[in-house]
Design a protein around this motif. Sequence first.
Motif, PDB file in Angstrom:
ATOM      1  N   PRO A 127     -19.677  -7.464 -32.506  1.00 20.05           N
ATOM      2  CA  PRO A 127     -19.158  -7.580 -33.874  1.00 20.05           C
ATOM      3  C   PRO A 127     -20.270  -7.386 -34.896  1.00 20.05           C
ATOM      4  N   GLY A 128     -19.869  -7.013 -36.098  1.00 15.47           N
ATOM      5  CA  GLY A 128     -20.846  -6.841 -37.165  1.00 15.47           C
ATOM      6  C   GLY A 128     -21.090  -5.380 -37.501  1.00 15.47           C
ATOM      7  N   TYR A 167     -15.019  -1.623 -44.245  1.00 17.49           N
ATOM      8  CA  TYR A 167     -15.159  -1.881 -42.811  1.00 17.49           C
ATOM      9  C   TYR A 167     -15.038  -3.352 -42.422  1.00 17.49           C
ATOM     10  N   GLY A 168     -14.422  -4.150 -43.272  1.00 17.90           N
ATOM     11  CA  GLY A 168     -14.321  -5.575 -42.986  1.00 17.90           C
ATOM     12  C   GLY A 168     -13.687  -5.876 -41.641  1.00 17.90           C
ATOM     13  N   ASN A 169     -12.574  -5.226 -41.341  1.00 20.08           N
ATOM     14  CA  ASN A 169     -11.875  -5.502 -40.082  1.00 20.08           C
ATOM     15  C   ASN A 169     -12.653  -5.016 -38.870  1.00 20.08           C
ATOM     16  N   HIS A 204     -15.803  -4.712 -38.585  1.00 17.70           N
ATOM     17  CA  HIS A 204     -16.975  -5.562 -38.387  1.00 17.70           C
ATOM     18  C   HIS A 204     -16.618  -6.871 -37.678  1.00 17.70           C
ATOM     19  N   LYS A 205     -15.365  -7.263 -37.762  1.00 15.60           N
ATOM     20  CA  LYS A 205     -14.914  -8.474 -37.068  1.00 15.60           C
ATOM     21  C   LYS A 205     -14.495  -8.180 -35.627  1.00 15.60           C
ATOM     22  N   SER A 206     -14.303  -6.910 -35.321  1.00 17.83           N
ATOM     23  CA  SER A 206     -13.755  -6.537 -34.017  1.00 17.83           C
ATOM     24  C   SER A 206     -14.838  -6.436 -32.955  1.00 17.83           C
ATOM     25  N   THR A 207     -14.390  -6.490 -31.705  1.00 14.13           N
ATOM     26  CA  THR A 207     -15.291  -6.295 -30.561  1.00 14.13           C
ATOM     27  C   THR A 207     -14.746  -5.219 -29.624  1.00 14.13           C
ATOM     28  N   GLN A 258      -8.060  -3.253 -30.553  1.00 16.12           N
ATOM     29  CA  GLN A 258      -7.058  -4.311 -30.563  1.00 16.12           C
ATOM     30  C   GLN A 258      -5.740  -3.797 -29.992  1.00 16.12           C
TER      31      GLN A 258
END
Length: 223
Positions: free
Chosen positions: A165-166, A179-181, A183-186, A189
Amino acid sequence: MYSFAQRPDTAVEDEPLYAHYLLRQPTEADHPGREDILQSQNNNGNEVTARMLSHDYQKEVVVFKQMTHHLIDIDTGFLDRMDNVLLIRDPRAILNSFSKVVEKVTARDIGVPQQFALFQRLQKAGKLTAVVDARLLLLNPESVLSQLCDRLGIPFTPQMLSWEPGARPEDGIWAAHWYGNVHKSTGFQPWKEKTYNLSPALASIAEACRPAYEEMLGAALRP
């Protein structure tokens, strides 16, 4: 972009023609961070594409994330020297996210008409490597990415399925706005059916874009 950035043999570059587009933007959409973007990039698109073709990225594979509406007032012949992959998405989904950041949205702001024209041109010239649909990708990322890698002539690696993430160093300066979402993802989804509460104006744009989207969808990789 984040998926391919996980490959040890791959370099990625984020929207290298954004500044070029902003100086020639034919619509009234107010892009956040406009002045910062113009300061961060060369705004001469032909110089940018020449660099893309000649620069030593020190990797076997280079992925340029582009937006079709950025290909304005520019010689697009550079595309004939690349593998071209079109990432498509339901126009309702594009408008739902885009309109949260930018007001006064038109079809040309989200690039669907331009993408369809590019799709037709590349397909006719035999230069369209693949079409990837966002929903089909999320239904089975490994299957779609494996097929895509096969089309590109590179081996698939499971590293492409996840990331830390990040932010990434390759992110454009506009990442803080868009890119907020991610950056939270790994990773990718799982697909979930969504309901889009679009305004009448945005719903009309989505409906106008649907025939182009559906024709491109017919050429997309299937999981």
